[in-house]
Design an enzyme around this catalytic site. Structure first.
Site, PDB file in Angstrom:
ATOM      1  CB  SER A 115      -1.099   0.044   1.100  1.00  7.19           C
ATOM      2  OG  SER A 115      -2.020  -0.700   1.005  1.00  7.19           O
ATOM      3  CE  LYS A 133      -4.075   1.077  -1.081  1.00 11.84           C
ATOM      4  NZ  LYS A 133      -4.366   0.242  -0.226  1.00 11.84           N
ATOM      5  CE1 TYR A 172      -3.948  -0.998  -5.007  1.00 12.23           C
ATOM      6  CE2 TYR A 172      -4.557  -3.133  -5.120  1.00 12.23           C
ATOM      7  CZ  TYR A 172      -4.355  -2.108  -4.257  1.00 12.23           C
ATOM      8  OH  TYR A 172      -4.154  -2.200  -3.116  1.00 12.23           O
ATOM      9  CE1 TYR A 174      -4.817   1.130   3.844  1.00 11.53           C
ATOM     10  CE2 TYR A 174      -3.007   0.145   5.458  1.00 11.53           C
ATOM     11  CZ  TYR A 174      -3.667   0.379   4.132  1.00 11.53           C
ATOM     12  OH  TYR A 174      -3.007  -0.030   3.051  1.00 11.53           O
ATOM     13  CB  VAL A 216       0.043  -5.971   3.798  1.00 13.01           C
ATOM     14  CG1 VAL A 216      -1.369  -5.545   4.500  1.00 13.01           C
ATOM     15  CG2 VAL A 216      -0.210  -6.193   2.440  1.00 13.01           C
TER      16      VAL A 216
HETATM   17  N1  GLN Z   1      -1.786  -5.118  -2.354  1.00 10.91           N
HETATM   18  C1  GLN Z   1      -2.469  -5.094  -1.020  1.00 10.91           C
HETATM   19  C2  GLN Z   1      -3.895  -5.270  -1.324  1.00 10.91           C
HETATM   20  O1  GLN Z   1      -4.528  -4.770  -1.994  1.00 10.91           O
HETATM   21  C3  GLN Z   1      -2.039  -3.849  -0.279  1.00 10.91           C
HETATM   22  C4  GLN Z   1      -2.882  -3.493   0.912  1.00 10.91           C
HETATM   23  C5  GLN Z   1      -1.860  -2.963   2.101  1.00 10.91           C
HETATM   24  O2  GLN Z   1      -0.643  -2.837   1.979  1.00 10.91           O
HETATM   25  N2  GLN Z   1      -2.494  -2.658   2.867  1.00 10.91           N
HETATM   26  O3  GLN Z   1      -4.661  -6.043  -0.528  1.00 10.91           O
END
Ligand code: GLN
Length: 305
Positions: free
Chosen positions: A61, A64, A189, A241, A259
């Protein structure tokens, strides 16, 4: 600085056991929860790193922030705001029943999956391969690392299992937020999430954001200052988050987690920080990573508040 980072690493090791590596993307389950790396690149003191700070892992993430930047540079603030909002919850002040509303752009932000997936459609390019390439090129540029590339195994693993993201993408289509081919958008993505970085790369990205889009190491302006301001504000309110409020209190700087175990933090006008520690808390944030930022923030008075 290295001495301080080493001290922090020693304290944080015991927090690793509070978390677990992500398993919902099967390839991520192979990570070693005991690894820990931290790197800071400061405008005043240069680069310092301890532990596994040269170890690479996937951005997940954290990308992003770069997707948002790419979209801002390609379509401007108005174009981005038309598609994706900036509110942490996107709910009215008196809302208690969240289940019976339409999905609207103002309900999603760039730091949740739906928002980031939607923003992939705004990247300039003939097709989704081109769009991804432009995103990768920007990530290479801002990190100062031309060798960045994706981890094929993680990319394939998420593409094969990412049905929640498929569901989100079809929701975006169902509510007319995007009209593109879902698999094409998702491919961009998933590739983006699989870009491999080290804590050094994350610290450098954080540094450029901390310095308003100007790379202090090369002296090159990489992107517009107003976009750095926009991204840092969104990172502050939504980057961790539903742990963003707590993080604002304990650490107090814009940051983005992934993650894969990474955290990229931006200390405006001072430094960028990159952390790797793959044991995650229930919200998907690195346990030891958050603790390390908390200690570093206290020690160096990094909080912007
Ligand atoms: N690639 C992961 C997903 O879309 C990214 C989520 C994350 O890092 N929180 O589930």
């Amino acid at each position: 600085m290295e001495e301080l980072l080493q001290k922090i690493k020693n304290v944080c090791s015991s927090y690793i056991q509070n978390g677990k590596v992500a398993t919902y993307i099967p390839e991520l389950a192979k990570a070693d929860p005991n690894e820990f790396g931290i790197c800071t690149i400061s405008l005043d003191y240069g680069i310092s790193g301890v532990g596994d700070y040269k170890k690479s892992f996937t951005m997940q993430s954290i990308v992003k922030a770069i997707i948002l930047l790419r979209a801002l540079e390609d379509k401007g603030e108005a174009g981005v705001r038309k598609l994706v909002g900036v509110e942490a919850t996107g709910k009215p002040f008196d809302a208690f029943n969240y289940s019976d509303q339409d999905l609207k752009s103002e309900h999603i932000n760039p730091m949740i999956n739906a928002g980031a997936i939607a923003l992939c459609t705004l990247i300039d390019g003939e097709n989704y391969r081109d769009k991804f390439q432009r995103l990768l090129d920007l990530t290479r540029k801002i990190s100062g690392n031309p060798d960045l590339d994706i981890d094929e195994a993680v990319y394939k693993s998420e593409k094969a299992t990412g049905n929640k993201n498929r569901a989100l993408t079809y929701m975006l289509k169902a509510y007319g937020i995007i009209n593109e081919d879902a698999e094409e958008v998702l491919d961009c993505y998933f590739r983006a999430c699989s870009i491999k970085v080290t804590s050094v790369d994350l610290a450098r990205i954080g540094l450029v954001l901390a310095n308003g889009g100007n790379d202090p190491i090369t002296g090159e302006r990489i992107f517009d200052k107003k976009h750095a301001k926009y991204i840092n504000a969104v990172l502050m309110t939504c980057g961790m988050y539903d742990g963003s409020g707590e993080f604002a209190i304990t650490v107090g700087v814009p940051a983005k987690s992934g993650v894969g175990g990474g955290i990229m933090a931006v200390v405006p006008n001072r430094m960028g920080i990159g952390i790797y520690s793959p044991a995650l808390d229930k919200k998907g944030n690195s346990c030891a990573g958050i603790k390390a930022l908390e200690l570093l923030s206290k020690e160096l008075e990094l909080s912007i508040f």
